[in-house]
Write a protein that holds these residues in place. Sequence first.
Motif, PDB file in Angstrom:
ATOM      1  N   ARG A 122       0.802  -1.227   0.000  1.00 29.99           N
ATOM      2  CA  ARG A 122       0.000   0.000   0.000  1.00 29.99           C
ATOM      3  C   ARG A 122       0.836   1.280   0.000  1.00 29.99           C
ATOM      4  N   THR A 123       2.154   1.168  -0.145  1.00 28.91           N
ATOM      5  CA  THR A 123       3.007   2.345  -0.039  1.00 28.91           C
ATOM      6  C   THR A 123       4.017   2.404  -1.181  1.00 28.91           C
ATOM      7  N   ILE A 124       4.192   3.617  -1.711  1.00 22.68           N
ATOM      8  CA  ILE A 124       5.271   3.879  -2.656  1.00 22.68           C
ATOM      9  C   ILE A 124       6.242   4.811  -1.945  1.00 22.68           C
ATOM     10  N   ALA A 125       7.528   4.468  -2.001  1.00 24.12           N
ATOM     11  CA  ALA A 125       8.557   5.313  -1.390  1.00 24.12           C
ATOM     12  C   ALA A 125       9.381   5.937  -2.506  1.00 24.12           C
ATOM     13  N   VAL A 126       9.582   7.253  -2.401  1.00 29.76           N
ATOM     14  CA  VAL A 126      10.399   7.975  -3.369  1.00 29.76           C
ATOM     15  C   VAL A 126      11.560   8.592  -2.597  1.00 29.76           C
ATOM     16  N   GLN A 127      12.765   8.135  -2.897  1.00 29.71           N
ATOM     17  CA  GLN A 127      13.947   8.656  -2.213  1.00 29.71           C
ATOM     18  C   GLN A 127      14.789   9.423  -3.219  1.00 29.71           C
ATOM     19  N   PRO A 128      14.724  10.769  -3.150  1.00 24.58           N
ATOM     20  CA  PRO A 128      15.480  11.581  -4.111  1.00 24.58           C
ATOM     21  C   PRO A 128      16.982  11.448  -3.867  1.00 24.58           C
ATOM     22  N   LEU A 151      -2.893  12.247 -10.160  1.00 25.96           N
ATOM     23  CA  LEU A 151      -3.018  10.801  -9.979  1.00 25.96           C
ATOM     24  C   LEU A 151      -3.906  10.469  -8.783  1.00 25.96           C
ATOM     25  N   GLY A 152      -4.332  11.496  -8.061  1.00 24.04           N
ATOM     26  CA  GLY A 152      -5.150  11.267  -6.875  1.00 24.04           C
ATOM     27  C   GLY A 152      -4.325  10.768  -5.702  1.00 24.04           C
ATOM     28  N   LEU A 153      -3.033  11.075  -5.713  1.00 24.82           N
ATOM     29  CA  LEU A 153      -2.135  10.621  -4.657  1.00 24.82           C
ATOM     30  C   LEU A 153      -1.665  11.801  -3.829  1.00 24.82           C
ATOM     31  N   ASN A 154      -1.512  11.591  -2.514  1.00 23.22           N
ATOM     32  CA  ASN A 154      -1.043  12.640  -1.626  1.00 23.22           C
ATOM     33  C   ASN A 154       0.312  12.265  -1.046  1.00 23.22           C
ATOM     34  N   PRO A 155       1.381  12.905  -1.523  1.00 19.33           N
ATOM     35  CA  PRO A 155       2.705  12.595  -1.003  1.00 19.33           C
ATOM     36  C   PRO A 155       2.901  13.154   0.410  1.00 19.33           C
ATOM     37  N   ASP A 156       3.713  12.470   1.204  1.00 20.64           N
ATOM     38  CA  ASP A 156       4.009  12.863   2.578  1.00 20.64           C
ATOM     39  C   ASP A 156       5.505  12.664   2.774  1.00 20.64           C
ATOM     40  N   ASN A 157       6.219  13.721   3.216  1.00 24.57           N
ATOM     41  CA  ASN A 157       7.666  13.551   3.350  1.00 24.57           C
ATOM     42  C   ASN A 157       8.114  13.712   4.785  1.00 24.57           C
ATOM     43  N   ASN A 158       9.220  13.034   5.101  1.00 22.69           N
ATOM     44  CA  ASN A 158       9.794  13.134   6.440  1.00 22.69           C
ATOM     45  C   ASN A 158      11.151  13.838   6.399  1.00 22.69           C
ATOM     46  N   ILE A 218       9.917  10.516   0.499  1.00 25.66           N
ATOM     47  CA  ILE A 218       8.516  10.857   0.264  1.00 25.66           C
ATOM     48  C   ILE A 218       7.752   9.538   0.241  1.00 25.66           C
ATOM     49  N   ARG A 219       6.736   9.442   1.084  1.00 28.02           N
ATOM     50  CA  ARG A 219       5.900   8.241   1.117  1.00 28.02           C
ATOM     51  C   ARG A 219       4.525   8.595   0.540  1.00 28.02           C
ATOM     52  N   ILE A 220       4.009   7.667  -0.256  1.00 28.64           N
ATOM     53  CA  ILE A 220       2.685   7.854  -0.838  1.00 28.64           C
ATOM     54  C   ILE A 220       1.865   6.632  -0.457  1.00 28.64           C
ATOM     55  N   ASN A 221       0.822   6.862   0.344  1.00 30.17           N
ATOM     56  CA  ASN A 221      -0.067   5.767   0.722  1.00 30.17           C
ATOM     57  C   ASN A 221      -1.149   5.624  -0.336  1.00 30.17           C
ATOM     58  N   ILE A 222      -1.342   4.401  -0.798  1.00 30.66           N
ATOM     59  CA  ILE A 222      -2.348   4.119  -1.813  1.00 30.66           C
ATOM     60  C   ILE A 222      -3.633   3.741  -1.087  1.00 30.66           C
ATOM     61  N   PRO A 223      -4.685   4.549  -1.238  1.00 35.32           N
ATOM     62  CA  PRO A 223      -5.933   4.250  -0.524  1.00 35.32           C
ATOM     63  C   PRO A 223      -6.611   2.983  -1.054  1.00 35.32           C
TER      64      PRO A 223
END
Length: 187
Positions: free
Chosen positions: A66-72, A90-97, A101-106
Motif C-alpha cells: 500500500r506504499t510507494i517510497a520515493v527517495q530523491p 493521480l489522486g495521490l497525496n505525497p508525505d515527506n519526512n 517521500i511516502r505515498i499511501n495508496i488508498p
Amino acid sequence: MQEEVEFILDHCKEKMAAAVEHLEKELVHIRAGKANPAMLDGVHVEYYGSQTPLNQVANVSTPDARTIAVQPWEKNLIPQIEKAIQNANLGLNPDNNGEIIRINIPVLTEERRRGLVKQAHQEGENAKVSVRGARKDSNDSLKKLQKDGLSEDIEKDAEAEVQKMTDEFGKKIDALVQAKEEDIMTI
C-alpha cells in the motif's frame, strides 16, 4: 510483388503489436489498489531547468503493498517532487519526512473498482480499434497491389493472414484486459 505483400504483412503486424504494447502501458497506469512504482512513470520533475522523469532523479520503490517510497538523490528536490506528484493528477497525496517521500495508496471502494474496470475495458476497445485500423490499411494496400497485377489468389491468402493476425491480437487484448479486471476486483 511477393516482397511487397510480405512488407504489408510485416507492417500490419508491427502496427498491431504497437497497439498491444500501448495497451499494456495504459493498463499499468490504472491502479488496482496496490502500490506499483510504474504509477509514477508519467511524473516529471523540474531539475536544473528541465523536465526530468521522476525515476531519473530519485529511487522509486514499494516497501509494502500500500506504499510507494520515493527517495530523491538530492534532498533539495523533495519539494519539487511533491509538487510534481500532486500536479500529475493521480489522486495521490505525497508525505515527506525530510528524506523520503511516502505515498499511501488508498483502498478502493467497490464503485471505484467498477469504474476502473470500465476504464480498462475502454482502453482495450481503443486497442482493438487500432488493430482493426491496421487490418483495414493492410487490406486496402493489398487491393491496390491486386489492381497493379498481383494475382487474386495471393491477395486472398494475404487477406486471410491479416485476418488471422487480427484475431490473434484481439485475443491478446482480451487476455490483458481480463487479467487487469481480475487484478482490480481482487481485494
